[in-house]
Design a protein around this motif. Structure first.
Motif, PDB file in Angstrom:
ATOM      1  N   ILE A   1       6.718 -57.791  58.348  1.00 60.45           N
ATOM      2  CA  ILE A   1       7.630 -57.377  57.526  1.00 60.45           C
ATOM      3  C   ILE A   1       7.725 -57.984  56.043  1.00 60.45           C
ATOM      4  CG2 ILE A   1      10.312 -57.544  57.360  1.00 60.45           C
ATOM      5  CD1 ILE A   1      10.614 -56.810  60.029  1.00 60.45           C
TER       6      ILE A   1
ATOM      7  N   THR B   1      16.334 -57.974  50.809  1.00 61.62           N
ATOM      8  CA  THR B   1      16.986 -57.895  51.874  1.00 61.62           C
ATOM      9  C   THR B   1      16.934 -56.388  52.344  1.00 61.62           C
ATOM     10  OG1 THR B   1      19.259 -58.374  51.191  1.00 61.62           O
ATOM     11  CG2 THR B   1      18.053 -60.130  52.118  1.00 61.62           C
TER      12      THR B   1
ATOM     13  N   THR C   1      12.738 -53.324  59.165  1.00 64.58           N
ATOM     14  CA  THR C   1      13.283 -53.600  60.506  1.00 64.58           C
ATOM     15  C   THR C   1      13.296 -52.157  61.373  1.00 64.58           C
ATOM     16  OG1 THR C   1      14.111 -55.577  59.849  1.00 64.58           O
ATOM     17  CG2 THR C   1      15.078 -54.656  61.823  1.00 64.58           C
ATOM     18  N   LEU C   2      14.152 -51.325  60.602  1.00 68.91           N
ATOM     19  CA  LEU C   2      14.341 -49.992  61.187  1.00 68.91           C
ATOM     20  C   LEU C   2      13.130 -49.094  61.237  1.00 68.91           C
ATOM     21  CD1 LEU C   2      17.575 -49.016  59.266  1.00 68.91           C
ATOM     22  CD2 LEU C   2      17.387 -49.519  61.813  1.00 68.91           C
ATOM     23  N   ALA C   3      12.088 -49.421  60.424  1.00 69.29           N
ATOM     24  CA  ALA C   3      11.098 -48.821  60.577  1.00 69.29           C
ATOM     25  C   ALA C   3      10.198 -49.197  61.668  1.00 69.29           C
ATOM     26  CB  ALA C   3      10.068 -48.670  59.245  1.00 69.29           C
ATOM     27  N   GLY C   4      10.279 -50.339  62.170  1.00 65.60           N
ATOM     28  CA  GLY C   4       9.917 -50.680  63.540  1.00 65.60           C
ATOM     29  C   GLY C   4       8.581 -51.806  63.214  1.00 65.60           C
ATOM     30  N   MET C   5       8.449 -52.224  62.028  1.00 62.67           N
ATOM     31  CA  MET C   5       7.419 -53.294  61.640  1.00 62.67           C
ATOM     32  C   MET C   5       7.575 -54.430  62.405  1.00 62.67           C
ATOM     33  SD  MET C   5       7.251 -52.518  57.629  1.00 62.67           S
ATOM     34  CE  MET C   5       5.983 -53.471  57.262  1.00 62.67           C
TER      35      MET C   5
ATOM     36  N   VAL D   1      13.779 -55.603  53.542  1.00 59.97           N
ATOM     37  CA  VAL D   1      13.826 -56.281  54.880  1.00 59.97           C
ATOM     38  C   VAL D   1      14.306 -55.252  56.197  1.00 59.97           C
ATOM     39  CG1 VAL D   1      14.058 -58.255  56.320  1.00 59.97           C
ATOM     40  CG2 VAL D   1      13.376 -58.341  54.180  1.00 59.97           C
ATOM     41  N   ARG D   2      15.785 -54.970  55.865  1.00 64.72           N
ATOM     42  CA  ARG D   2      16.382 -53.951  56.783  1.00 64.72           C
ATOM     43  C   ARG D   2      15.733 -52.600  57.100  1.00 64.72           C
ATOM     44  NH1 ARG D   2      22.447 -54.099  56.567  1.00 64.72           N
ATOM     45  NH2 ARG D   2      22.905 -56.194  55.614  1.00 64.72           N
ATOM     46  N   TYR D   3      15.110 -51.967  55.987  1.00 63.92           N
ATOM     47  CA  TYR D   3      14.405 -50.876  56.227  1.00 63.92           C
ATOM     48  C   TYR D   3      13.378 -50.898  56.848  1.00 63.92           C
ATOM     49  CZ  TYR D   3      17.794 -48.635  52.701  1.00 63.92           C
ATOM     50  OH  TYR D   3      18.792 -48.144  52.213  1.00 63.92           O
TER      51      TYR D   3
ATOM     52  N   ARG E   1       5.795 -48.376  55.121  1.00 67.76           N
ATOM     53  CA  ARG E   1       4.894 -48.133  56.238  1.00 67.76           C
ATOM     54  C   ARG E   1       3.704 -47.123  55.780  1.00 67.76           C
ATOM     55  NH1 ARG E   1       6.752 -46.572  61.920  1.00 67.76           N
ATOM     56  NH2 ARG E   1       6.993 -44.469  60.992  1.00 67.76           N
TER      57      ARG E   1
ATOM     58  N   GLN F   1      11.067 -48.697  49.344  1.00 63.44           N
ATOM     59  CA  GLN F   1      11.190 -48.562  50.756  1.00 63.44           C
ATOM     60  C   GLN F   1      10.523 -47.173  51.537  1.00 63.44           C
ATOM     61  OE1 GLN F   1      13.194 -46.024  52.501  1.00 63.44           O
ATOM     62  NE2 GLN F   1      13.292 -44.704  50.715  1.00 63.44           N
TER      63      GLN F   1
END
Lengths: 242, 317
Positions: B126, B110, B117-121, B113-115, B166, B162
């Motif tokens: 994701i 998770t 999400t913040l990275a805008g994937m 997954v959080r990182y 991307r 992390q």
């Protein structure tokens, strides 16, 4: 960038519930129970939960204190934990603005506090049916902005935010009591301190009757918002690292 | 090999530019410590730049300024022509910090997954991407563990995971093999080698000169907050810096002694030999091989970088 953060707000809300919200609700329930249950037993058939009850004033005080405590819990480490523990490093290497991240966190935590207060007001209404949930939530929102704004600023500026907030809050009250009534420069200086002296009156009028002195509300909100914005400015123009 | 004053990068688009950067820390009592002084450097697109220096040299402060976590006291740090912090907020970068700090209650999966999400994937991507980096870094059996339950090496791998979520144009790795065992240290080097792309710039700060020698195109040697040297790591730039080699042979010991009269016997079948140039080394070895000497290995006593580092930093390291 903002869309990333909007999606991330669900994680922020989840963190609030698990790390703070459940604690706030449990403390509130326990506090209410140990305060009012013995009174109810002692008063027996004389117990009433309306505004004419002799315990109504105590109910208002406990409600107001619960709101203050929940704001204190919500603000604890809201910015400083990331800085002290180094969590900011991975968070802010992503394409997001720290200013928007923390502004959103403040708002999400406000929603969390209001949900916790909604649950607690439901519990309190089983004891005091005259308690207005709407007025209670309105009071909680105003106090969150007033007290939370200062707490947010302290979390940006210091490492020991909740302790500093408690000292500022209590210190303001004591200094106003000591110097507020005078006529010298001290009495003028204490006017600049956080307007904690307005809280008791606001709790009585807003939670009790659904009315509030507009000047007091504007003063409280303005004070909190000013500090919140200064906190955001420090995040924007200062260093994210310790 | 570049001189200390030559701060220009290769002839490619500029990605990172430190312009006369200085950082001074001031205490409440008025004491001040200069962490970085008059630091200027350009890092080009597609380059892998190493940053080496002893403890307290200013490496981590430089990286904090590159990410915009610290503001320089003087000078500017720019990425693609804009202030570094603005670049990071707009584009993000892949960053692995020296100390991997992730909230201890988060679970490995998770957290990624959080990182992400913040990275805008995008949502659809994701989980696929998170699975991919978990596989790449061998974290499958640890995916559901809380961060506080991970060993130092696994935490380091999670930190690297992390950073690789991307396809970043810029990667900054601060002491990336810190805490990794030898197998994963080698694996990490393979991963970084695989990340090399013409449109990607990679910065690696490390104490491990051998690692930088293998991975980096150039290495900035920093000491006491100043850029001491910029070293190009290839051996073609090494002469005449490298003069001592350890020569291991399987046959022809007397011929080696005759060819290198100054040779010191370093052990059974091993000699420490001194030459003036790579040309002399190769000519002598060719001659020996022609006479029947069986060479097992020839290893420089110090790498190009190690030699440069010793000269730049001296005994303070």
């Amino acid at each position: 960038m903002t869309r990333n953060l909007a999606k991330y707000s669900l994680w922020q809300f989840r963190d609030f519930v698990l790390e703070r919200g459940i604690a706030i609700v449990l403390i509130g329930c326990l506090w209410s129970y140990v305060t009012f249950e013995p009174m109810r037993r002692a008063m027996g058939a004389q117990w009433r939960g309306d505004q004419t009850s002799p315990v109504w004033a105590i109910a208002l005080q406990v409600s107001a204190a619960l709101v203050s405590l929940s704001v204190l819990i919500a603000m604890n480490g809201i910015v400083s934990t990331n800085r002290k523990s180094g969590y900011y490093r991975f968070l802010f290497s992503k394409p997001i603005s720290p200013v928007v991240y923390y502004a959103q966190l403040f708002v999400v935590y406000m929603a969390g506090v209001l949900v916790a207060m909604l649950i607690l007001s439901g519990v309190l209404r089983t004891i005091f049916p005259a308690l207005s949930v709407r007025n209670f939530l309105l009071y909680a929102a105003i106090i969150y902005v007033a007290m939370g704004g200062i707490g947010f600023f302290l979390s940006v500026a210091t490492r020991y935010d909740w302790l500093t907030l408690a000292v500022v809050w209590l210190g303001s009250r004591i200094l106003r009591d000591v110097f507020g009534a005078g006529t010298g420069w001290r009495s003028k200086a204490v006017e600049l301190l956080p307007p904690v002296h307005k809280l008791d009156g606001l709790a009585g009028s807003l939670i009790g009757n659904g009315t509030a002195n507009t000047t007091d509300v504007v003063w409280l909100l303005g004070y909190g918002l000013l500090f919140f914005v200064v906190g955001l400015a420090i995040i924007r123009y200062g260093s994210l690292a310790d | 090999m570049s001189a200390a004053g030559d701060h220009r990068g290769p002839a490619s688009a500029i990605v990172i530019e430190f312009k006369n950067v200085g950082k001074t820390y001031k205490s409440l009592l008025g004491n001040s410590v200069k962490a970085v002084e008059e630091f200027s450097l350009v890092v080009g697109q597609g380059e892998i730049l190493g940053i080496a220096g002893p403890n307290g040299a200013g490496k981590t402060t430089l990286i904090a300024m590159l990410l915009g976590y610290l503001r320089p006291t003087i000078g500017t740090v720019e990425i693609d022509g804009i202030p570094a912090r603005n670049y990071v907020e707009r584009n993000g970068i892949g960053y692995l910090s020296e100390l991997v700090a992730i909230p201890p209650k988060w679970r490995a999966y998770t957290a990624l997954v959080r990182y992400a999400t913040l990275a805008g994937m995008p949502d659809a991507e994701i989980h696929r991407r998170v699975e991919s980096v978990i596989e790449l870094l061998g974290l499958a059996e640890h995916r559901d563990k809380k961060v506080k339950a991970l060993s130092k090496g696994n935490l380091q791998r999670l930190g690297l995971a992390q950073a690789l979520l991307r396809e970043e144009k810029l990667l900054v790795l601060d002491e990336p093999t810190h805490g990794l065992d030898p197998v994963w240290t080698q694996r990490f080097r393979d991963i970084v080698d695989g990340l090399r792309r013409p449109d990607r710039t990679i910065l690696i700060a490390s104490h491990n000169l051998d690692e930088l020698q293998r991975l980096a195109d150039r290495v900035a040697i920093i000491d006491r907050g100043r850029l001491q040297r910029l070293v190009t790591t290839g051996y073609e730039h090494a002469t005449p810096a490298i003069t001592r080699y350890r020569l291991a042979i399987a046959r022809g010991h007397d011929l080696v002694r005759a060819a290198f009269p100054q040779a010191e016997e370093a052990g059974r079948d091993e000699f420490d030999v001194t030459v003036q140039s790579l040309q002399e080394l190769n000519a002598t070895l060719a001659n020996l091989i022609a006479q029947g000497v069986l060479v097992a290995s020839v290893v420089p006593e110090h790498s190009v970088l190690e030699q440069q580092f010793r000269e730049a930093v001296g005994e303070s390291s």
